[in-house]
Design a protein around this motif. Structure first.
Motif, mmCIF file in Angstrom:
data_model
loop_
_atom_site.group_PDB
_atom_site.id
_atom_site.type_symbol
_atom_site.label_atom_id
_atom_site.label_comp_id
_atom_site.label_asym_id
_atom_site.label_seq_id
_atom_site.Cartn_x
_atom_site.Cartn_y
_atom_site.Cartn_z
ATOM 1 N N SER A 87 0.878 -1.176 0.000
ATOM 2 C CA SER A 87 0.000 0.000 0.000
ATOM 3 C C SER A 87 0.916 1.228 0.000
ATOM 4 C CB SER A 87 -0.866 -0.027 1.273
ATOM 5 O OG SER A 87 -1.146 1.277 1.713
ATOM 6 N N THR A 88 0.663 2.165 -0.872
ATOM 7 C CA THR A 88 1.536 3.354 -0.909
ATOM 8 C C THR A 88 1.411 4.151 0.401
ATOM 9 O OG1 THR A 88 -0.187 4.588 -2.085
ATOM 10 C CG2 THR A 88 1.560 3.613 -3.431
ATOM 11 N N ASN A 89 0.205 4.167 1.008
ATOM 12 C CA ASN A 89 0.066 4.869 2.293
ATOM 13 C C ASN A 89 0.911 4.194 3.372
ATOM 14 O OD1 ASN A 89 -1.845 6.631 1.205
ATOM 15 N ND2 ASN A 89 -3.166 6.500 3.002
ATOM 16 N N GLN A 112 -0.971 -2.448 -6.150
ATOM 17 C CA GLN A 112 -0.874 -2.637 -4.696
ATOM 18 C C GLN A 112 -1.405 -4.026 -4.359
ATOM 19 O OE1 GLN A 112 -1.560 1.523 -2.485
ATOM 20 N NE2 GLN A 112 -3.387 0.839 -3.515
ATOM 21 N N GLY A 115 -4.001 -2.814 -1.009
ATOM 22 C CA GLY A 115 -4.513 -1.448 -1.073
ATOM 23 C C GLY A 115 -5.614 -1.251 -0.034
ATOM 24 N N LYS A 116 -5.566 -0.100 0.641
ATOM 25 C CA LYS A 116 -6.522 0.139 1.729
ATOM 26 C C LYS A 116 -7.541 1.192 1.319
ATOM 27 C CE LYS A 116 -3.712 1.766 4.814
ATOM 28 N NZ LYS A 116 -3.148 2.247 6.070
ATOM 29 N N GLY A 117 -8.799 0.908 1.613
ATOM 30 C CA GLY A 117 -9.836 1.920 1.459
ATOM 31 C C GLY A 117 -10.200 2.464 2.827
ATOM 32 N N ARG A 118 -11.211 3.317 2.862
ATOM 33 C CA ARG A 118 -11.682 3.839 4.136
ATOM 34 C C ARG A 118 -12.334 2.739 4.948
ATOM 35 N NH1 ARG A 118 -15.576 7.687 5.391
ATOM 36 N NH2 ARG A 118 -16.792 6.838 3.677
ATOM 37 N N TRP A 123 -8.868 -1.843 -1.130
ATOM 38 C CA TRP A 123 -8.954 -1.024 -2.342
ATOM 39 C C TRP A 123 -8.420 -1.855 -3.502
ATOM 40 C CZ3 TRP A 123 -11.622 3.144 -3.568
ATOM 41 C CH2 TRP A 123 -11.331 3.803 -4.756
ATOM 42 N N MET A 133 -1.541 6.477 -5.449
ATOM 43 C CA MET A 133 -0.463 7.380 -5.064
ATOM 44 C C MET A 133 -0.680 7.950 -3.670
ATOM 45 S SD MET A 133 -1.484 10.456 -7.666
ATOM 46 C CE MET A 133 -0.211 11.602 -7.286
ATOM 47 N N ASN A 175 -15.285 11.647 0.657
ATOM 48 C CA ASN A 175 -14.013 11.513 -0.072
ATOM 49 C C ASN A 175 -14.108 10.730 -1.372
ATOM 50 O OD1 ASN A 175 -14.581 9.066 1.011
ATOM 51 N ND2 ASN A 175 -12.455 8.534 1.373
ATOM 52 N N LYS A 183 -18.507 4.958 -8.346
ATOM 53 C CA LYS A 183 -17.237 5.432 -7.779
ATOM 54 C C LYS A 183 -16.080 5.258 -8.769
ATOM 55 C CE LYS A 183 -14.577 5.178 -3.556
ATOM 56 N NZ LYS A 183 -14.702 5.161 -2.117
ATOM 57 N N GLY A 186 -11.067 7.462 -4.768
ATOM 58 C CA GLY A 186 -11.281 7.725 -3.353
ATOM 59 C C GLY A 186 -10.004 8.235 -2.713
ATOM 60 N N ILE A 187 -10.170 8.810 -1.533
ATOM 61 C CA ILE A 187 -9.039 9.423 -0.830
ATOM 62 C C ILE A 187 -8.983 8.896 0.596
ATOM 63 C CG2 ILE A 187 -8.167 11.646 0.053
ATOM 64 C CD1 ILE A 187 -10.006 12.591 -2.558
ATOM 65 N N ILE A 205 -4.420 8.570 -2.692
ATOM 66 C CA ILE A 205 -5.435 8.795 -3.731
ATOM 67 C C ILE A 205 -5.451 7.588 -4.669
ATOM 68 C CG2 ILE A 205 -6.193 10.328 -5.609
ATOM 69 C CD1 ILE A 205 -4.501 12.541 -4.267
ATOM 70 N N GLY A 206 -6.619 7.026 -4.844
ATOM 71 C CA GLY A 206 -6.766 5.919 -5.798
ATOM 72 C C GLY A 206 -7.738 6.353 -6.878
HETATM 73 C C1 BTN Z 1 -11.703 5.060 -0.196
HETATM 74 O O1 BTN Z 1 -12.469 5.648 -0.978
HETATM 75 O O2 BTN Z 1 -12.101 4.144 0.529
HETATM 76 C C2 BTN Z 1 -10.266 5.493 -0.135
HETATM 77 C C3 BTN Z 1 -9.421 4.774 -1.146
HETATM 78 C C4 BTN Z 1 -7.972 5.183 -1.113
HETATM 79 C C5 BTN Z 1 -7.106 4.315 -1.994
HETATM 80 C C6 BTN Z 1 -5.707 4.827 -2.104
HETATM 81 S S1 BTN Z 1 -4.778 4.014 -3.351
HETATM 82 C C7 BTN Z 1 -3.326 4.786 -2.797
HETATM 83 C C8 BTN Z 1 -3.371 4.797 -1.287
HETATM 84 N N1 BTN Z 1 -2.817 3.577 -0.742
HETATM 85 C C9 BTN Z 1 -3.741 2.838 -0.162
HETATM 86 O O3 BTN Z 1 -3.537 1.721 0.373
HETATM 87 N N2 BTN Z 1 -4.921 3.456 -0.192
HETATM 88 C C10 BTN Z 1 -4.845 4.737 -0.858
#
Ligand code: BTN
Length: 321
Positions: A87-89, A112, A115-118, A123, A133, A175, A183, A186-187, A205-206
């Motif tokens: 995950s970039t975050n 990723q 990848g993580k969402g909210r 993600w 990113m 977001n 969709k 997302g952020i 940001i995805g």
């Molecule tokens: C959402 O709408 O739930 C937020 C999604 C955010 C996804 C981005 S992709 C880049 C960054 N790294 C992650 O693991 N998540 C965010």
């Protein structure tokens, strides 16, 4: 040096001679050739004709060499593109914890694996197609202003996609970047903060850029879309990233210099939430009402049927038709 060669090639529609490149950059022609080979390895298509020189035919769809020289400046200092990360975050946060990370770093990944969402969601992050990113900044803001960074990224993202894809993207509070309630991006903003100061903000940001319907898992097909699906043609990830970083820097400058008002006004203009009857799930509670406004703290102002107004900081929102 590849950045400078690229800039020279990019600024010309036709050939740039090896002699000109070597004298402008102050390096030997052999060194120029070596760098051209390096760029070709990274996916740049560069034509070389002995009597004419070099001409850039195309750039890879996602390339730090292309992006960095165009964004480096007051806010952005580093841009790193990875093939694959969890995950970039998470990468930004762990670099910050272990060896530090320069404020102004942009981490991008082609793919990723976690990848993580909210709200702890996953993600979807397949390779070769989308943007994942994380923007790392050390903002001059108090922790209570952190929502403004998400608002800022949403405005920058919406404006960018409206321009590059020529499609009517809107912001669904808090977001989501959406089009016809599907969709598209997302952020996820995460911070390390002291009680009175944000030490580091990681704004993830995805954006679904070039995914086709069949690329989405079945459960997402009816509720997610991509820039390509909406615009009707493929879009360069480089161009979206470039534009997004410029938009972000523009609005960040405004936030610091003029406060929140202009940013909130931009958010209102692009919002698809205001004026709608909504239902918001907050943990195991649900709040229904009309979304009237976004307040100075980025909270959604709801007028409930009883006439009571509530300011909501986060939740899962559904439009009630
Ligand atoms: C959402 O709408 O739930 C937020 C999604 C955010 C996804 C981005 S992709 C880049 C960054 N790294 C992650 O693991 N998540 C965010």
């Amino acid at each position: 040096m590849p950045e400078s060669i690229l800039n020279l090639l990019k600024s010309s529609d036709s050939f740039v001679s090896g002699q000109d490149i070597s004298s402008i950059l102050g390096v030997t022609r052999a060194a120029v050739w070596k760098k051209i080979l390096g760029l070709r390895k990274k996916g740049f298509v560069i034509e070389a004709v002995p009597s004419k020189g070099y001409r850039l035919i195309s750039s890879p769809d996602l390339a730090a060499d292309y992006l960095l020289p165009l964004v480096k400046g007051a806010l952005w200092k580093e841009l790193i593109v990875h093939d694959s990360v969890e995950s970039t975050n998470d990468l930004a946060m762990s670099l910050a914890a272990k060896k530090g990370i320069t404020a102004g770093t942009v981490l991008v990944a082609d793919r990723q694996t976690r990848g993580k969402g909210r709200l702890g969601r996953r993600w979807e992050s397949p390779g070769g197609t989308n943007i994942y990113m994380s923007l790392v900044i050390r903002p001059e803001l108090a922790p209570r202003d952190v929502t403004m960074l998400t608002v800022l990224a949403a405005v920058a993202g919406a404006r960018t996609i409206q321009e590059t894809g020529n499609i009517p993207v809107t912001i669904k509070w808090p977001n989501d970047l959406v089009i016809s309630d599907k969709k598209l991006g997302g952020i996820l903003t995460e911070v390390r903060a002291d009680p009175d100061r944000i030490n580091l903000a990681v704004i993830g940001i995805g954006i679904n850029v070039n995914m086709l319907s069949a690329d989405f898992p079945e459960e997402l097909r009816g509720i997610a879309t991509s820039v390509r699906l909406e615009a009707g043609h493929a879009v360069s990830r480089n161009e979206i990233i470039l534009q997004l970083l410029k938009e972000f820097e523009h609005w960040y400058g405004i936030l610091i210099a003029k406060g929140r008002k202009p940013l909130l006004a931009a958010w209102r203009k692009d919002s698809s939430t205001l004026g709608k009857t909504v239902r918001i799930a907050i943990g195991d509670q649900t709040v229904s009402g009309v979304a009237e406004d976004i307040d100075e703290n980025g909270m959604l102002v709801i007028t409930m049927q009883t006439g009571e107004r509530r300011h909501i900081s986060a939740g899962d929102i559904t439009f009630v038709r």
